[in-house]
Design an enzyme around this catalytic site. Structure first.
Site, short mmCIF file in Angstrom:
data_model
loop_
_atom_site.label_atom_id
_atom_site.label_comp_id
_atom_site.label_asym_id
_atom_site.label_seq_id
_atom_site.Cartn_x
_atom_site.Cartn_y
_atom_site.Cartn_z
N CYS A 67 -15.95 60.59 -27.50
CA CYS A 67 -16.79 60.53 -28.70
C CYS A 67 -17.12 61.90 -29.28
CB CYS A 67 -18.11 59.84 -28.35
SG CYS A 67 -18.97 60.76 -27.07
N CYS A 101 -20.14 57.54 -21.20
CA CYS A 101 -21.25 58.46 -21.50
C CYS A 101 -21.83 59.06 -20.24
CB CYS A 101 -22.35 57.73 -22.25
SG CYS A 101 -21.76 56.76 -23.64
#
Ligand code: FES
Length: 123
Positions: free
Chosen positions: A33, A102
């Site tokens: 990301c 993440c």
């Protein structure tokens, strides 16, 4: 979708900030990301005496960073190195599958900060 622990660490993150005279700094970017995390550590007597983080990332990244700082404060460098991405996600009660990437940032940035410290303090 998120556990209570994730929401707690996201809305009330621990150890946010910088340590200007840090003994080790680790930075990690997430290729998935593009988010970035930085971890600063102070080391005393082979133990992490202080730790802070800065995250330019999503809520899951903030929660995992916050959790990892709590998990390793007061631990020896060897113990801190053993903490895996998976252990951080588990300590938060799990993350949604699409957010597992993440959790990589926090442990990887921590490991880099330890490496940084070790490369500067070879004896
Ligand atoms: Fe980038 Fe979570 S979406 S770290």
């Amino acid at each position: 979708m998120y556990t209570e622990k994730v929401m707690d660490h996201f809305t009330n993150p621990r150890n946010v900030g910088e340590i200007p005279d840090a003994d080790g700094i680790g930075e990690e970017g997430n290729p998935v990301c593009g988010d970035i995390m930085k971890i600063f550590i102070k080391v005393d007597d082979g133990k992490i005496s202080d730790i802070k983080f800065k995250t330019f990332g999503c809520g899951a990244a903030i929660a995992t960073s916050s959790m990892v700082t709590e998990m390793v404060k007061g631990k020896t460098l060897d113990e801190a190195e053993q903490i895996s991405n998976k252990a951080v996600a588990e300590a938060l009660g799990g993350l949604p599958p699409q957010k597992m990437h993440c959790s990589n940032l926090a442990a990887d940035a921590l490991h880099k900060a330890i490496e940084d410290y070790r490369s500067k303090h070879k004896s």
